[in-house]
Design a protein around this motif. Structure first.
Motif, PDB file in Angstrom:
ATOM      1  N   ASP A 102       0.860  -1.173   0.000  1.00  0.00           N
ATOM      2  CA  ASP A 102       0.000   0.000   0.000  1.00  0.00           C
ATOM      3  C   ASP A 102       0.907   1.238   0.000  1.00  0.00           C
ATOM      4  O   ASP A 102       2.115   1.132   0.261  1.00  0.00           O
ATOM      5  CB  ASP A 102      -0.885  -0.045   1.254  1.00  0.00           C
ATOM      6  N   LEU A 103       0.357   2.428  -0.269  1.00  0.00           N
ATOM      7  CA  LEU A 103       1.193   3.630  -0.389  1.00  0.00           C
ATOM      8  C   LEU A 103       1.019   4.592   0.814  1.00  0.00           C
ATOM      9  O   LEU A 103       1.926   4.743   1.634  1.00  0.00           O
ATOM     10  CB  LEU A 103       0.857   4.334  -1.706  1.00  0.00           C
ATOM     11  N   ALA A 120       0.384  -0.924  -4.695  1.00  0.00           N
ATOM     12  CA  ALA A 120      -1.029  -1.043  -5.071  1.00  0.00           C
ATOM     13  C   ALA A 120      -1.831  -0.096  -4.182  1.00  0.00           C
ATOM     14  O   ALA A 120      -1.975  -0.338  -2.989  1.00  0.00           O
ATOM     15  CB  ALA A 120      -1.506  -2.481  -4.876  1.00  0.00           C
ATOM     16  N   THR A 121      -2.315   1.005  -4.753  1.00  0.00           N
ATOM     17  CA  THR A 121      -2.948   2.049  -3.947  1.00  0.00           C
ATOM     18  C   THR A 121      -4.376   2.345  -4.388  1.00  0.00           C
ATOM     19  O   THR A 121      -4.682   2.283  -5.586  1.00  0.00           O
ATOM     20  CB  THR A 121      -2.116   3.351  -4.011  1.00  0.00           C
ATOM     21  N   SER A 122      -5.213   2.689  -3.405  1.00  0.00           N
ATOM     22  CA  SER A 122      -6.600   3.064  -3.699  1.00  0.00           C
ATOM     23  C   SER A 122      -6.694   4.458  -4.307  1.00  0.00           C
ATOM     24  O   SER A 122      -7.773   4.888  -4.696  1.00  0.00           O
ATOM     25  CB  SER A 122      -7.445   3.056  -2.415  1.00  0.00           C
ATOM     26  N   GLY A 123      -5.575   5.175  -4.358  1.00  0.00           N
ATOM     27  CA  GLY A 123      -5.583   6.516  -4.932  1.00  0.00           C
ATOM     28  C   GLY A 123      -5.613   6.471  -6.450  1.00  0.00           C
ATOM     29  O   GLY A 123      -5.299   5.444  -7.062  1.00  0.00           O
ATOM     30  N   ASP A 150     -11.932  -4.706  -1.665  1.00  0.00           N
ATOM     31  CA  ASP A 150     -11.903  -5.780  -2.667  1.00  0.00           C
ATOM     32  C   ASP A 150     -10.439  -6.114  -2.954  1.00  0.00           C
ATOM     33  O   ASP A 150      -9.554  -5.278  -2.770  1.00  0.00           O
ATOM     34  CB  ASP A 150     -12.616  -5.316  -3.953  1.00  0.00           C
ATOM     35  N   PRO A 151     -10.179  -7.320  -3.406  1.00  0.00           N
ATOM     36  CA  PRO A 151      -8.777  -7.751  -3.570  1.00  0.00           C
ATOM     37  C   PRO A 151      -8.155  -7.350  -4.907  1.00  0.00           C
ATOM     38  O   PRO A 151      -6.978  -7.625  -5.136  1.00  0.00           O
ATOM     39  CB  PRO A 151      -8.877  -9.281  -3.474  1.00  0.00           C
ATOM     40  N   ASP A 152      -8.925  -6.667  -5.770  1.00  0.00           N
ATOM     41  CA  ASP A 152      -8.504  -6.461  -7.163  1.00  0.00           C
ATOM     42  C   ASP A 152      -7.138  -5.792  -7.310  1.00  0.00           C
ATOM     43  O   ASP A 152      -6.341  -6.167  -8.165  1.00  0.00           O
ATOM     44  CB  ASP A 152      -9.545  -5.610  -7.918  1.00  0.00           C
ATOM     45  N   LEU A 153      -6.867  -4.770  -6.465  1.00  0.00           N
ATOM     46  CA  LEU A 153      -5.585  -4.059  -6.578  1.00  0.00           C
ATOM     47  C   LEU A 153      -4.407  -4.995  -6.345  1.00  0.00           C
ATOM     48  O   LEU A 153      -3.411  -4.958  -7.080  1.00  0.00           O
ATOM     49  CB  LEU A 153      -5.523  -2.902  -5.565  1.00  0.00           C
ATOM     50  N   PHE A 154      -4.510  -5.827  -5.299  1.00  0.00           N
ATOM     51  CA  PHE A 154      -3.403  -6.739  -4.984  1.00  0.00           C
ATOM     52  C   PHE A 154      -3.284  -7.841  -6.037  1.00  0.00           C
ATOM     53  O   PHE A 154      -2.171  -8.237  -6.407  1.00  0.00           O
ATOM     54  CB  PHE A 154      -3.588  -7.337  -3.581  1.00  0.00           C
ATOM     55  N   LEU A 155      -4.415  -8.322  -6.530  1.00  0.00           N
ATOM     56  CA  LEU A 155      -4.395  -9.348  -7.578  1.00  0.00           C
ATOM     57  C   LEU A 155      -3.739  -8.798  -8.848  1.00  0.00           C
ATOM     58  O   LEU A 155      -2.925  -9.470  -9.486  1.00  0.00           O
ATOM     59  CB  LEU A 155      -5.823  -9.827  -7.886  1.00  0.00           C
ATOM     60  N   ALA A 156      -4.093  -7.563  -9.201  1.00  0.00           N
ATOM     61  CA  ALA A 156      -3.528  -6.952 -10.409  1.00  0.00           C
ATOM     62  C   ALA A 156      -2.021  -6.749 -10.256  1.00  0.00           C
ATOM     63  O   ALA A 156      -1.247  -6.954 -11.202  1.00  0.00           O
ATOM     64  CB  ALA A 156      -4.220  -5.620 -10.691  1.00  0.00           C
ATOM     65  N   ALA A 157      -1.588  -6.354  -9.035  1.00  0.00           N
ATOM     66  CA  ALA A 157      -0.157  -6.144  -8.794  1.00  0.00           C
ATOM     67  C   ALA A 157       0.611  -7.451  -8.951  1.00  0.00           C
ATOM     68  O   ALA A 157       1.673  -7.496  -9.588  1.00  0.00           O
ATOM     69  CB  ALA A 157       0.059  -5.560  -7.394  1.00  0.00           C
ATOM     70  N   ALA A 158       0.080  -8.539  -8.383  1.00  0.00           N
ATOM     71  CA  ALA A 158       0.748  -9.837  -8.492  1.00  0.00           C
ATOM     72  C   ALA A 158       0.813 -10.283  -9.952  1.00  0.00           C
ATOM     73  O   ALA A 158       1.846 -10.797 -10.414  1.00  0.00           O
ATOM     74  CB  ALA A 158       0.009 -10.878  -7.653  1.00  0.00           C
ATOM     75  N   LYS A 159      -0.275 -10.075 -10.659  1.00  0.00           N
ATOM     76  CA  LYS A 159      -0.319 -10.481 -12.070  1.00  0.00           C
ATOM     77  C   LYS A 159       0.753  -9.738 -12.865  1.00  0.00           C
ATOM     78  O   LYS A 159       1.485 -10.343 -13.656  1.00  0.00           O
ATOM     79  CB  LYS A 159      -1.712 -10.188 -12.625  1.00  0.00           C
TER      80      LYS A 159
END
Lengths: 227, 227
Positions: free
Chosen positions: B11-12, B114-117, B150-159
Protein backbone atom coordinates in the motif's frame (compact mmCIF):
# COMPACT_ATOMS: atom_id res chain seq x y z
CA UNK A 1 -24.95 1.21 53.31
CA UNK A 2 -25.88 4.38 51.50
CA UNK A 3 -23.87 5.01 48.39
CA UNK A 4 -23.11 8.28 46.71
CA UNK A 5 -22.90 8.81 42.98
CA UNK A 6 -19.42 8.77 41.52
CA UNK A 7 -18.14 12.11 40.33
CA UNK A 8 -17.05 12.36 36.67
CA UNK A 9 -13.74 14.04 35.79
CA UNK A 10 -13.34 14.68 32.06
CA UNK A 11 -10.39 15.27 29.84
CA UNK A 12 -11.25 17.86 27.16
CA UNK A 13 -9.54 17.41 23.74
CA UNK A 14 -10.63 14.13 22.14
CA UNK A 15 -12.97 13.34 25.03
CA UNK A 16 -15.54 16.14 24.83
CA UNK A 17 -14.42 18.02 21.70
CA UNK A 18 -13.24 16.73 18.32
CA UNK A 19 -9.84 18.45 18.23
CA UNK A 20 -7.14 15.76 18.46
CA UNK A 21 -6.23 15.46 14.78
CA UNK A 22 -5.92 19.23 14.41
CA UNK A 23 -3.59 19.28 17.43
CA UNK A 24 -1.57 16.43 15.89
CA UNK A 25 -1.00 18.21 12.58
CA UNK A 26 -0.33 21.49 14.40
CA UNK A 27 2.49 19.77 16.31
CA UNK A 28 3.73 18.26 13.05
CA UNK A 29 3.89 21.73 11.55
CA UNK A 30 5.71 23.17 14.59
CA UNK A 31 8.26 20.32 14.62
CA UNK A 32 8.87 20.60 10.86
CA UNK A 33 9.63 24.30 11.25
CA UNK A 34 12.14 23.45 13.96
CA UNK A 35 13.78 20.86 11.69
CA UNK A 36 12.65 17.94 13.87
CA UNK A 37 11.49 15.03 11.75
CA UNK A 38 8.84 12.86 13.44
CA UNK A 39 6.18 10.71 11.77
CA UNK A 40 2.65 11.91 12.41
CA UNK A 41 1.40 8.72 14.06
CA UNK A 42 4.09 8.98 16.74
CA UNK A 43 3.01 12.54 17.50
CA UNK A 44 -0.58 11.27 17.78
CA UNK A 45 0.52 8.70 20.38
CA UNK A 46 2.11 11.42 22.55
CA UNK A 47 -0.86 13.77 22.47
CA UNK A 48 -2.68 14.33 25.74
CA UNK A 49 0.22 15.01 28.02
CA UNK A 50 1.26 18.55 28.84
CA UNK A 51 2.74 20.51 25.93
CA UNK A 52 5.93 21.17 27.87
CA UNK A 53 6.46 17.53 28.77
CA UNK A 54 5.49 16.50 25.24
CA UNK A 55 8.10 18.72 23.61
CA UNK A 56 10.74 17.71 26.13
CA UNK A 57 10.05 14.02 25.47
CA UNK A 58 10.15 14.47 21.70
CA UNK A 59 13.41 16.39 21.86
CA UNK A 60 14.95 13.76 24.13
CA UNK A 61 13.80 10.89 21.88
CA UNK A 62 15.07 12.57 18.72
CA UNK A 63 18.36 13.58 20.31
CA UNK A 64 17.82 17.31 19.73
CA UNK A 65 19.29 19.43 22.53
CA UNK A 66 16.57 20.56 24.94
CA UNK A 67 16.66 24.26 25.62
CA UNK A 68 14.04 26.46 27.23
CA UNK A 69 14.00 28.61 24.11
CA UNK A 70 13.28 25.68 21.84
CA UNK A 71 10.53 24.27 24.04
CA UNK A 72 8.85 27.67 24.22
CA UNK A 73 9.19 28.27 20.46
CA UNK A 74 7.67 24.86 19.66
CA UNK A 75 4.70 25.55 21.90
CA UNK A 76 4.20 28.97 20.33
CA UNK A 77 4.34 27.52 16.81
CA UNK A 78 1.95 24.74 17.77
CA UNK A 79 -0.51 27.35 19.05
CA UNK A 80 -0.25 29.32 15.79
CA UNK A 81 -0.67 26.24 13.59
CA UNK A 82 -3.62 25.01 15.68
CA UNK A 83 -5.27 28.38 15.22
CA UNK A 84 -4.92 28.00 11.43
CA UNK A 85 -6.19 24.40 11.40
CA UNK A 86 -8.96 24.73 13.97
CA UNK A 87 -10.07 28.31 13.43
CA UNK A 88 -13.38 29.23 11.85
CA UNK A 89 -15.44 26.97 14.08
CA UNK A 90 -14.26 23.68 12.53
CA UNK A 91 -13.66 22.10 15.96
CA UNK A 92 -16.95 20.92 17.42
CA UNK A 93 -18.18 19.04 20.48
CA UNK A 94 -18.15 15.28 20.07
CA UNK A 95 -21.45 13.51 19.58
CA UNK A 96 -23.33 13.41 22.88
CA UNK A 97 -20.87 15.58 24.82
CA UNK A 98 -23.30 18.39 25.65
CA UNK A 99 -26.07 15.87 26.39
CA UNK A 100 -23.84 13.83 28.71
CA UNK A 101 -22.83 16.90 30.75
CA UNK A 102 -26.46 18.04 30.91
CA UNK A 103 -27.56 14.58 32.05
CA UNK A 104 -25.01 14.58 34.86
CA UNK A 105 -26.10 18.05 36.00
CA UNK A 106 -29.78 17.06 35.85
CA UNK A 107 -29.03 14.03 38.00
CA UNK A 108 -26.97 16.00 40.55
CA UNK A 109 -23.83 14.04 39.73
CA UNK A 110 -20.78 16.25 40.21
CA UNK A 111 -18.48 16.65 37.21
CA UNK A 112 -15.38 18.61 36.28
CA UNK A 113 -12.99 19.14 33.37
CA UNK A 114 -9.25 18.57 33.81
CA UNK A 115 -7.13 19.41 30.75
CA UNK A 116 -3.42 19.53 29.95
CA UNK A 117 -4.10 22.68 27.91
CA UNK A 118 -3.45 26.17 29.19
CA UNK A 119 -6.29 28.39 30.37
CA UNK A 120 -6.12 30.77 27.42
CA UNK A 121 -6.15 28.09 24.75
CA UNK A 122 -9.01 26.13 26.33
CA UNK A 123 -11.36 29.10 26.60
CA UNK A 124 -12.70 28.82 23.05
CA UNK A 125 -12.91 25.04 23.27
CA UNK A 126 -15.05 25.36 26.41
CA UNK A 127 -17.26 27.92 24.69
CA UNK A 128 -17.93 25.52 21.79
CA UNK A 129 -19.09 23.05 24.40
CA UNK A 130 -21.35 25.57 26.12
CA UNK A 131 -19.35 25.31 29.34
CA UNK A 132 -19.01 28.48 31.40
CA UNK A 133 -15.76 28.15 33.38
CA UNK A 134 -17.11 30.47 36.07
CA UNK A 135 -19.94 28.00 36.73
CA UNK A 136 -17.98 24.77 36.31
CA UNK A 137 -14.91 23.21 37.87
CA UNK A 138 -12.26 23.47 35.13
CA UNK A 139 -8.66 22.64 36.01
CA UNK A 140 -6.01 23.56 33.44
CA UNK A 141 -2.28 23.22 33.06
CA UNK A 142 -1.87 26.59 34.78
CA UNK A 143 -3.40 25.29 38.01
CA UNK A 144 -1.00 22.44 38.72
CA UNK A 145 2.72 21.82 38.90
CA UNK A 146 2.69 18.70 36.69
CA UNK A 147 0.23 17.77 33.95
CA UNK A 148 -0.62 14.24 32.71
CA UNK A 149 0.64 11.54 33.01
CA UNK A 150 1.08 12.91 36.55
CA UNK A 151 -2.16 12.70 38.54
CA UNK A 152 -2.18 16.35 39.68
CA UNK A 153 -4.92 17.58 37.31
CA UNK A 154 -7.37 14.87 38.37
CA UNK A 155 -6.51 15.27 42.05
CA UNK A 156 -7.06 19.03 41.83
CA UNK A 157 -10.41 18.52 40.08
CA UNK A 158 -11.63 16.11 42.77
CA UNK A 159 -10.49 18.47 45.51
CA UNK A 160 -12.37 21.39 43.98
CA UNK A 161 -15.47 19.20 43.58
CA UNK A 162 -15.12 18.16 47.21
CA UNK A 163 -15.08 14.44 46.38
CA UNK A 164 -12.63 11.62 46.96
CA UNK A 165 -10.77 10.91 43.69
CA UNK A 166 -10.72 7.21 44.68
CA UNK A 167 -14.47 7.04 44.16
CA UNK A 168 -14.47 9.14 40.97
CA UNK A 169 -14.51 8.14 37.32
CA UNK A 170 -11.95 9.68 34.96
CA UNK A 171 -13.01 9.92 31.31
CA UNK A 172 -10.30 10.30 28.68
CA UNK A 173 -9.26 9.36 25.16
CA UNK A 174 -5.49 8.92 25.54
CA UNK A 175 -3.25 6.48 27.36
CA UNK A 176 -1.92 9.43 29.38
CA UNK A 177 -5.39 9.96 30.83
CA UNK A 178 -5.63 6.28 31.75
CA UNK A 179 -2.16 6.26 33.34
CA UNK A 180 -2.77 9.48 35.26
CA UNK A 181 -6.12 8.10 36.48
CA UNK A 182 -4.38 4.98 37.77
CA UNK A 183 -1.81 7.08 39.57
CA UNK A 184 -4.68 9.00 41.17
CA UNK A 185 -6.41 5.67 42.06
CA UNK A 186 -9.54 6.65 40.11
CA UNK A 187 -11.38 4.30 37.75
CA UNK A 188 -10.56 5.24 34.16
CA UNK A 189 -13.03 5.03 31.27
CA UNK A 190 -11.58 5.28 27.77
CA UNK A 191 -13.23 6.81 24.71
CA UNK A 192 -12.19 5.94 21.15
CA UNK A 193 -12.98 9.45 19.92
CA UNK A 194 -9.35 10.59 20.12
CA UNK A 195 -8.28 7.93 17.64
CA UNK A 196 -6.41 5.54 19.96
CA UNK A 197 -7.19 1.83 19.65
CA UNK A 198 -9.31 0.00 22.22
CA UNK A 199 -6.44 -2.26 23.29
CA UNK A 200 -4.10 0.68 23.84
CA UNK A 201 -6.58 2.19 26.29
CA UNK A 202 -7.25 -1.13 28.03
CA UNK A 203 -3.55 -1.88 28.39
CA UNK A 204 -3.08 1.55 29.98
CA UNK A 205 -5.72 0.70 32.56
CA UNK A 206 -9.14 1.54 31.11
CA UNK A 207 -11.82 -0.25 33.09
CA UNK A 208 -14.33 0.22 30.25
CA UNK A 209 -14.04 1.66 26.73
CA UNK A 210 -16.84 3.42 24.83
CA UNK A 211 -16.88 4.94 21.35
CA UNK A 212 -17.65 8.55 22.30
CA UNK A 213 -19.69 10.60 24.81
CA UNK A 214 -22.97 9.58 23.11
CA UNK A 215 -22.09 5.89 23.47
CA UNK A 216 -21.16 6.44 27.12
CA UNK A 217 -24.47 8.24 27.79
CA UNK A 218 -26.37 5.38 26.13
CA UNK A 219 -24.67 2.94 28.54
CA UNK A 220 -24.54 5.27 31.54
CA UNK A 221 -26.36 2.75 33.77
CA UNK A 222 -23.45 0.37 33.33
CA UNK A 223 -21.01 2.78 34.93
CA UNK A 224 -23.17 4.95 37.15
CA UNK A 225 -25.98 2.63 38.29
CA UNK A 226 -28.37 4.34 40.67
CA UNK A 227 -30.00 2.89 43.77
CA UNK B 1 12.57 -28.23 -2.51
CA UNK B 2 13.75 -24.95 -3.97
CA UNK B 3 11.86 -21.98 -2.64
CA UNK B 4 11.41 -18.61 -4.23
CA UNK B 5 11.39 -15.33 -2.36
CA UNK B 6 7.96 -13.94 -1.60
CA UNK B 7 7.03 -10.86 -3.59
CA UNK B 8 6.11 -7.71 -1.59
CA UNK B 9 3.00 -5.73 -2.53
CA UNK B 10 2.81 -2.36 -0.77
CA UNK B 11 0.00 0.00 0.00
CA UNK B 12 1.19 3.63 -0.39
CA UNK B 13 -0.39 6.20 1.99
CA UNK B 14 0.47 5.40 5.62
CA UNK B 15 2.63 2.44 4.56
CA UNK B 16 5.43 4.09 2.57
CA UNK B 17 4.59 7.80 2.94
CA UNK B 18 3.45 9.78 5.98
CA UNK B 19 0.21 11.17 4.53
CA UNK B 20 -2.69 9.58 6.41
CA UNK B 21 -3.48 12.39 8.85
CA UNK B 22 -3.45 15.00 6.09
CA UNK B 23 -5.90 12.83 4.12
CA UNK B 24 -8.09 12.48 7.23
CA UNK B 25 -8.37 16.24 7.83
CA UNK B 26 -8.85 16.83 4.07
CA UNK B 27 -11.88 14.51 4.16
CA UNK B 28 -13.11 16.28 7.30
CA UNK B 29 -12.91 19.59 5.46
CA UNK B 30 -14.73 18.21 2.40
CA UNK B 31 -17.50 16.67 4.52
CA UNK B 32 -17.93 19.85 6.58
CA UNK B 33 -18.41 21.86 3.38
CA UNK B 34 -21.10 19.41 2.30
CA UNK B 35 -22.83 19.78 5.68
CA UNK B 36 -22.05 16.19 6.70
CA UNK B 37 -21.05 16.00 10.35
CA UNK B 38 -18.67 13.15 11.14
CA UNK B 39 -16.11 12.92 13.95
CA UNK B 40 -12.52 12.85 12.75
CA UNK B 41 -11.58 9.51 14.32
CA UNK B 42 -14.36 7.77 12.39
CA UNK B 43 -13.03 9.23 9.14
CA UNK B 44 -9.57 7.94 10.12
CA UNK B 45 -10.99 4.42 10.52
CA UNK B 46 -12.46 4.48 7.00
CA UNK B 47 -9.30 5.72 5.29
CA UNK B 48 -7.60 3.32 2.91
CA UNK B 49 -10.54 2.15 0.90
CA UNK B 50 -11.31 3.75 -2.45
CA UNK B 51 -12.49 7.37 -2.29
CA UNK B 52 -15.69 6.50 -4.12
CA UNK B 53 -16.56 3.62 -1.81
CA UNK B 54 -15.52 5.69 1.20
CA UNK B 55 -17.86 8.57 0.34
CA UNK B 56 -20.69 6.17 -0.51
CA UNK B 57 -20.27 4.42 2.83
CA UNK B 58 -20.17 7.67 4.79
CA UNK B 59 -23.27 8.98 3.04
CA UNK B 60 -25.11 5.72 3.67
CA UNK B 61 -24.11 5.67 7.36
CA UNK B 62 -25.12 9.28 7.92
CA UNK B 63 -28.39 8.90 6.00
CA UNK B 64 -27.50 11.58 3.44
CA UNK B 65 -28.92 10.78 -0.03
CA UNK B 66 -26.21 9.34 -2.27
CA UNK B 67 -26.02 11.05 -5.63
CA UNK B 68 -23.30 10.88 -8.24
CA UNK B 69 -22.95 14.66 -8.03
CA UNK B 70 -22.38 14.61 -4.31
CA UNK B 71 -19.85 11.79 -4.42
CA UNK B 72 -17.91 13.58 -7.16
CA UNK B 73 -18.04 16.93 -5.35
CA UNK B 74 -16.77 15.37 -2.11
CA UNK B 75 -13.84 13.77 -3.91
CA UNK B 76 -13.01 17.05 -5.63
CA UNK B 77 -13.13 18.96 -2.33
CA UNK B 78 -11.00 16.33 -0.64
CA UNK B 79 -8.39 16.69 -3.38
CA UNK B 80 -8.35 20.49 -2.97
CA UNK B 81 -8.09 20.32 0.82
CA UNK B 82 -5.34 17.69 0.65
CA UNK B 83 -3.41 19.97 -1.68
CA UNK B 84 -3.63 22.76 0.93
CA UNK B 85 -2.65 20.49 3.84
CA UNK B 86 0.03 18.43 2.12
CA UNK B 87 1.45 20.97 -0.34
CA UNK B 88 4.89 22.48 0.04
CA UNK B 89 6.63 19.17 0.55
CA UNK B 90 5.29 18.50 4.05
CA UNK B 91 4.43 14.88 3.17
CA UNK B 92 7.54 12.73 3.36
CA UNK B 93 8.48 9.07 3.02
CA UNK B 94 8.15 7.11 6.25
CA UNK B 95 11.33 6.15 8.09
CA UNK B 96 13.04 3.33 6.22
CA UNK B 97 10.68 3.31 3.22
CA UNK B 98 13.30 4.14 0.59
CA UNK B 99 15.82 1.81 2.23
CA UNK B 100 13.34 -1.08 2.35
CA UNK B 101 12.49 -0.75 -1.35
CA UNK B 102 16.21 -0.50 -2.22
CA UNK B 103 16.96 -3.60 -0.13
CA UNK B 104 14.29 -5.60 -1.95
CA UNK B 105 15.60 -4.48 -5.33
CA UNK B 106 19.19 -5.28 -4.33
CA UNK B 107 18.11 -8.75 -3.28
CA UNK B 108 16.10 -9.40 -6.46
CA UNK B 109 12.86 -9.67 -4.53
CA UNK B 110 9.99 -8.47 -6.70
CA UNK B 111 7.86 -5.67 -5.26
CA UNK B 112 4.98 -3.49 -6.38
CA UNK B 113 2.76 -0.67 -5.11
CA UNK B 114 -1.03 -1.04 -5.07
CA UNK B 115 -2.95 2.05 -3.95
CA UNK B 116 -6.60 3.06 -3.70
CA UNK B 117 -5.58 6.52 -4.93
CA UNK B 118 -6.00 7.68 -8.50
CA UNK B 119 -3.04 7.85 -10.86
CA UNK B 120 -2.89 11.66 -10.96
CA UNK B 121 -2.97 12.15 -7.20
CA UNK B 122 -0.33 9.48 -6.51
CA UNK B 123 2.23 10.86 -8.95
CA UNK B 124 3.69 13.40 -6.50
CA UNK B 125 3.60 10.92 -3.63
CA UNK B 126 5.63 8.45 -5.71
CA UNK B 127 8.09 11.18 -6.61
CA UNK B 128 8.69 11.97 -2.92
CA UNK B 129 9.54 8.30 -2.50
CA UNK B 130 11.93 8.28 -5.46
CA UNK B 131 9.77 5.73 -7.29
CA UNK B 132 9.59 6.04 -11.08
CA UNK B 133 6.25 4.54 -12.14
CA UNK B 134 7.68 3.72 -15.58
CA UNK B 135 10.26 1.45 -13.91
CA UNK B 136 8.07 -0.02 -11.17
CA UNK B 137 4.79 -1.94 -11.01
CA UNK B 138 2.31 0.61 -9.65
CA UNK B 139 -1.38 -0.29 -9.66
CA UNK B 140 -3.85 2.53 -8.92
CA UNK B 141 -7.59 2.93 -8.56
CA UNK B 142 -7.78 3.65 -12.29
CA UNK B 143 -6.50 0.17 -13.18
CA UNK B 144 -9.15 -1.93 -11.44
CA UNK B 145 -12.93 -2.12 -11.22
CA UNK B 146 -13.04 -2.26 -7.39
CA UNK B 147 -10.55 -0.87 -4.89
CA UNK B 148 -9.93 -2.07 -1.29
CA UNK B 149 -11.43 -3.85 0.59
CA UNK B 150 -11.90 -5.78 -2.67
CA UNK B 151 -8.78 -7.75 -3.57
CA UNK B 152 -8.50 -6.46 -7.16
CA UNK B 153 -5.59 -4.06 -6.58
CA UNK B 154 -3.40 -6.74 -4.98
CA UNK B 155 -4.39 -9.35 -7.58
CA UNK B 156 -3.53 -6.95 -10.41
CA UNK B 157 -0.16 -6.14 -8.79
CA UNK B 158 0.75 -9.84 -8.49
CA UNK B 159 -0.32 -10.48 -12.07
CA UNK B 160 1.86 -7.66 -13.38
CA UNK B 161 4.79 -8.94 -11.29
CA UNK B 162 4.21 -12.41 -12.70
CA UNK B 163 3.89 -13.99 -9.23
CA UNK B 164 1.19 -15.97 -7.45
CA UNK B 165 -0.57 -13.64 -4.97
CA UNK B 166 -0.98 -16.65 -2.63
CA UNK B 167 2.77 -16.67 -2.02
CA UNK B 168 3.08 -12.87 -1.78
CA UNK B 169 3.22 -10.57 1.26
CA UNK B 170 0.89 -7.57 1.37
CA UNK B 171 2.12 -4.61 3.45
CA UNK B 172 -0.42 -2.09 4.64
CA UNK B 173 -1.41 0.22 7.49
CA UNK B 174 -5.21 -0.03 7.45
CA UNK B 175 -7.72 -2.75 8.20
CA UNK B 176 -8.88 -2.47 4.56
CA UNK B 177 -5.45 -3.58 3.40
CA UNK B 178 -5.55 -6.56 5.77
CA UNK B 179 -9.07 -7.54 4.70
CA UNK B 180 -8.29 -7.16 0.99
CA UNK B 181 -5.13 -9.24 1.48
CA UNK B 182 -7.16 -12.01 3.11
CA UNK B 183 -9.62 -11.96 0.24
CA UNK B 184 -6.68 -12.29 -2.16
CA UNK B 185 -5.27 -15.14 0.00
CA UNK B 186 -1.99 -13.26 0.54
CA UNK B 187 -0.24 -12.98 3.91
CA UNK B 188 -0.82 -9.51 5.33
CA UNK B 189 1.73 -7.55 7.33
CA UNK B 190 0.47 -4.51 9.22
CA UNK B 191 2.36 -1.28 9.94
CA UNK B 192 1.41 1.09 12.76
CA UNK B 193 2.52 4.13 10.75
CA UNK B 194 -1.01 4.96 9.58
CA UNK B 195 -2.19 5.39 13.16
CA UNK B 196 -4.32 2.26 13.56
CA UNK B 197 -3.86 0.20 16.71
CA UNK B 198 -2.02 -3.12 16.69
CA UNK B 199 -5.10 -5.09 17.72
CA UNK B 200 -7.20 -3.56 14.95
CA UNK B 201 -4.70 -4.79 12.37
CA UNK B 202 -4.39 -8.21 13.97
CA UNK B 203 -8.14 -8.67 14.19
CA UNK B 204 -8.39 -7.80 10.50
CA UNK B 205 -5.95 -10.58 9.69
CA UNK B 206 -2.41 -9.20 10.06
CA UNK B 207 0.03 -12.06 10.37
CA UNK B 208 2.68 -9.75 11.81
CA UNK B 209 2.67 -6.07 12.82
CA UNK B 210 5.68 -3.72 12.70
CA UNK B 211 5.99 -0.04 13.61
CA UNK B 212 7.00 1.31 10.21
CA UNK B 213 9.11 0.41 7.13
CA UNK B 214 12.36 0.86 9.11
CA UNK B 215 11.17 -1.59 11.76
CA UNK B 216 10.13 -4.07 9.06
CA UNK B 217 13.53 -3.77 7.37
CA UNK B 218 15.27 -4.36 10.72
CA UNK B 219 13.28 -7.59 11.12
CA UNK B 220 13.21 -8.55 7.44
CA UNK B 221 14.71 -11.98 8.14
CA UNK B 222 11.63 -12.86 10.19
CA UNK B 223 9.32 -12.44 7.21
CA UNK B 224 11.54 -13.07 4.22
CA UNK B 225 14.07 -15.66 5.45
CA UNK B 226 16.53 -16.67 2.78
CA UNK B 227 17.89 -20.15 2.11
Amino acid sequence: MARTESAFVFDLDGTLVDSVYQHVLAWKDALDREGIDLPVWRIHRKIGMSGGLFTQMLLRETGVPITGDRVERLQQRHAEAYERLAGGGSVKPLRGARELLAWLSDNDIPWAIATSGHKDSTARTLASLGVDPSQTVVVTRDDVRHAKPDPDLFLAAAKRLGVDIRSALVLGDSVWDMLAAQRARALAIGLLSGGYGEDELERAGAYRVFADPADLLLHIDEVSARD
